[in-house]
Design an enzyme around this catalytic site. Structure first.
Site, PDB file in Angstrom:
ATOM      1  N   THR A 144      -0.021  -1.082   2.089  1.00  0.00           N
ATOM      2  CA  THR A 144       0.114   0.194   1.746  1.00  0.00           C
ATOM      3  C   THR A 144       0.315   1.074   2.997  1.00  0.00           C
ATOM      4  O   THR A 144      -0.316   0.301   4.023  1.00  0.00           O
ATOM      5  CB  THR A 144      -1.236   0.544   1.021  1.00  0.00           C
ATOM      6  OG1 THR A 144      -1.202   2.202   1.083  1.00  0.00           O
ATOM      7  CG2 THR A 144      -2.436   0.430   1.694  1.00  0.00           C
ATOM      8  N   ASP A 145       0.687   2.300   3.010  1.00  0.00           N
ATOM      9  CA  ASP A 145       0.932   2.897   4.198  1.00  0.00           C
ATOM     10  C   ASP A 145      -0.374   3.725   4.604  1.00  0.00           C
ATOM     11  O   ASP A 145      -0.738   4.206   5.634  1.00  0.00           O
ATOM     12  CB  ASP A 145       1.868   4.275   3.959  1.00  0.00           C
ATOM     13  CG  ASP A 145       1.432   5.309   2.854  1.00  0.00           C
ATOM     14  OD1 ASP A 145       0.677   4.938   2.098  1.00  0.00           O
ATOM     15  OD2 ASP A 145       2.186   6.349   2.510  1.00  0.00           O
ATOM     16  N   GLU A 146      -1.441   3.175   3.535  1.00  0.00           N
ATOM     17  CA  GLU A 146      -2.746   4.146   3.805  1.00  0.00           C
ATOM     18  C   GLU A 146      -3.618   3.519   5.007  1.00  0.00           C
ATOM     19  O   GLU A 146      -4.204   4.145   5.643  1.00  0.00           O
ATOM     20  CB  GLU A 146      -3.706   4.003   2.611  1.00  0.00           C
ATOM     21  CG  GLU A 146      -2.820   4.823   1.603  1.00  0.00           C
ATOM     22  CD  GLU A 146      -3.627   5.122   0.196  1.00  0.00           C
ATOM     23  OE1 GLU A 146      -4.910   5.052   0.563  1.00  0.00           O
ATOM     24  OE2 GLU A 146      -3.050   5.214  -0.890  1.00  0.00           O
ATOM     25  N   TYR A 169     -11.076   1.358   0.782  1.00  0.00           N
ATOM     26  CA  TYR A 169      -9.663   1.007   0.319  1.00  0.00           C
ATOM     27  C   TYR A 169      -8.794   0.653   1.285  1.00  0.00           C
ATOM     28  O   TYR A 169      -8.413  -0.525   1.669  1.00  0.00           O
ATOM     29  CB  TYR A 169      -8.943   1.698  -0.836  1.00  0.00           C
ATOM     30  CG  TYR A 169      -7.667   1.277  -1.033  1.00  0.00           C
ATOM     31  CD1 TYR A 169      -7.153   0.008  -1.512  1.00  0.00           C
ATOM     32  CD2 TYR A 169      -6.564   2.187  -0.644  1.00  0.00           C
ATOM     33  CE1 TYR A 169      -5.940  -0.480  -1.743  1.00  0.00           C
ATOM     34  CE2 TYR A 169      -5.159   1.747  -0.939  1.00  0.00           C
ATOM     35  CZ  TYR A 169      -5.012   0.401  -1.467  1.00  0.00           C
ATOM     36  OH  TYR A 169      -3.622   0.222  -1.543  1.00  0.00           O
ATOM     37  N   LYS A 173      -7.733  -2.868   3.094  1.00  0.00           N
ATOM     38  CA  LYS A 173      -6.075  -3.679   3.196  1.00  0.00           C
ATOM     39  C   LYS A 173      -5.739  -3.729   4.519  1.00  0.00           C
ATOM     40  O   LYS A 173      -4.945  -4.658   4.952  1.00  0.00           O
ATOM     41  CB  LYS A 173      -5.107  -2.360   2.441  1.00  0.00           C
ATOM     42  CG  LYS A 173      -5.224  -2.198   0.898  1.00  0.00           C
ATOM     43  CD  LYS A 173      -4.903  -3.374   0.326  1.00  0.00           C
ATOM     44  CE  LYS A 173      -3.339  -3.803   0.230  1.00  0.00           C
ATOM     45  NZ  LYS A 173      -2.852  -4.891  -0.468  1.00  0.00           N
TER      46      LYS A 173
END
Ligand code: NAD
Ligand code: TYD
Length: 361
Positions: A144-146, A169, A173
């Protein structure tokens, strides 16, 4: 030594592909695409069917000869190892994860177990099975870009933006991404990683912004906008993400990272107003009636201000670009939820109600 320039995985009719998390939102679209496009591949969908996993997402392909569902838990080391030995997977497309930021705030350890330990189990099993020969093998990790943290008002995330995760989260990741890369450097395991922005579309569990708000509008319930609503996300239609994954799986370069995004930034409040306007028309309600449901609620702790992806690498190197505008994709998404009320009813009964009460009490 892991060569950087080699193509991730060429088409090979003998491929046994393990896809994890295929009963979830994005995974179900990737499974359907691969099963329909590559009749010679054997696609194994491994999923332990958490609250987010739903075999109803795959009813139309469950009898296909090149498809096989395996109910298993990626955190179970022995079970995962045995499945690799039994099915001799050639490539892994790893999507299984706990994926909702709000849940990670109440259960960080659960997220670490699934997202980090689960990924490690898959890496270990891949290393063990492929140790003698990495030819044609690939570990494709979907991220994810997060992991990049938050942007201010300006700038975009590129593949070289330093990792700076803010939620349990995104931290989990980021941890899994680091382990994938470490297996490449240390053991030569061929890998590729893609980091995508916010997805939307059919089959998304109604805990994420768009399907949650569609469901609440249908039910005339308040639309809980966190904080002042001035948070920005870059939205991508899920089928365009699935197509990007197919492209990277077959044409991407080993050891590379690809950012995937929609070139489509929206402030939450503007997105919600567009959604309300489309829903009013589709539900034949008076103009402005859905907007009246907007309710500003307590902000999410550690809420990232803005995500936006620079997707020029996948665009120029692999020729990928989004195929639908946001207005089209959103309209299709609403139509899907309105046409699949049975699906929505099934997933919003029982434990969903408990989650909802606790989260939005
Ligand atoms: P999802 O929550 O809809 O689906 C996750 C799937 O993983 C479910 O089917 C669930 O049953 C399965 N799963 C969870 N724990 C498992 C375990 N221990 N063993 C086996 N299966 C397990 O998630 P999603 O939105 O489809 O996201 C898929 C992947 O894409 C995730 O890795 C996520 O981090 C990444 N991603 C998501 C988005 C997004 O906007 N949704 C954006 C970028 C990246
Ligand atoms: P979400 O769909 O949870 O994705 P992510 O947090 O991974 O980006 O949330 C998207 C944006 O919408 C985010 O800024 C949080 C906000 N949001 C709300 O305002 N209200 C809600 O009820 C939810 C679920 C999200």
């Amino acid at each position: 030594m892991l060569k950087k320039e080699s193509i991730a995985s060429k088409y090979n009719p003998m491929n046994n592909i393990l896809l994890t998390g295929g009963a979830g939102f994005i995974g179900s679209h990737v499974v359907r695409l691969l099963v329909a496009k590559y009749h010679d591949y054997k696609i194994f969908n491994l999923d332990n069917l958490t609250y987010a996993g739903n075999l109803e997402n795959l009813r139309d392909i469950e009898d296909k000869e090149n498809y096989c569902f395996i109910k298993a838990d990626i955190t179970n080391t022995a079970e995962i190892d045995a499945l690799f030995q039994k099915h001799q997977f050639d490539q892994v497309v790893h999507l299984a994860a706990e994926s909702h930021v709000d849940r990670s705030i109440t259960d960080p350890i659960g997220f670490a177990k699934t997202n980090i330990i689960g990924t490690l189990n898959l890496l270990e099993a891949s290393k063990k099975l492929w140790a003698s020969n990495y030819d044609g093998k690939l570990f494709y990790h979907i991220s994810t870009d997060e992991v990049y943290g938050t942007l201010g008002k300006e700038g975009l995330f590129t593949e070289t933006t330093p990792y700076d995760p803010n939620s349990p989260y995104s931290a989990s990741k980021a941890g899994s991404d680091h382990f994938v890369r470490a297996y490449g450097e240390t053991y030569g395991l061929p890998f590729v990683i893609s980091n995508c922005s916010n997805n939307y579309g059919p089959n998304q569990f109604p805990e994420k912004l768009i399907p949650l708000f569609i469901n609440n509008i249908i039910e005339n319930k308040p639309l809980p906008v966190y904080g002042d609503g001035n948070y920005t996300r870059d939205w991508l239609y899920v089928l365009d993400h699935a197509k990007a994954i197919d492209l990277i799986l077959h044409k991407g370069k080993v050891k590379e990272t690809y950012n995937i995004g929609g070139f489509n930034e929206w402030k939450n409040i503007d997105l919600v107003k567009l959604l309300c306007a489309q829903m009013d028309v589709k539900l034949e309600r008076a103009k402005g009636s859905s907007e009246k449901l907007i309710t500003y609620v307590k902000d999410r702790p550690g809420h990232d201000l803005r995500y936006a992806i620079d997707a020029s690498k996948i665009n120029t190197e692999l020729g990928w670009e989004p195929s639908v505008t946001f207005e089209q994709g959103l309209s299709r998404t609403i139509d899907w939820y309105l046409g699949n009320s049975e699906w929505l009813n099934h997933v919003t009964t029982g434990t969903y109600q408990e989650y909802y009460e606790k989260q939005y009490q």
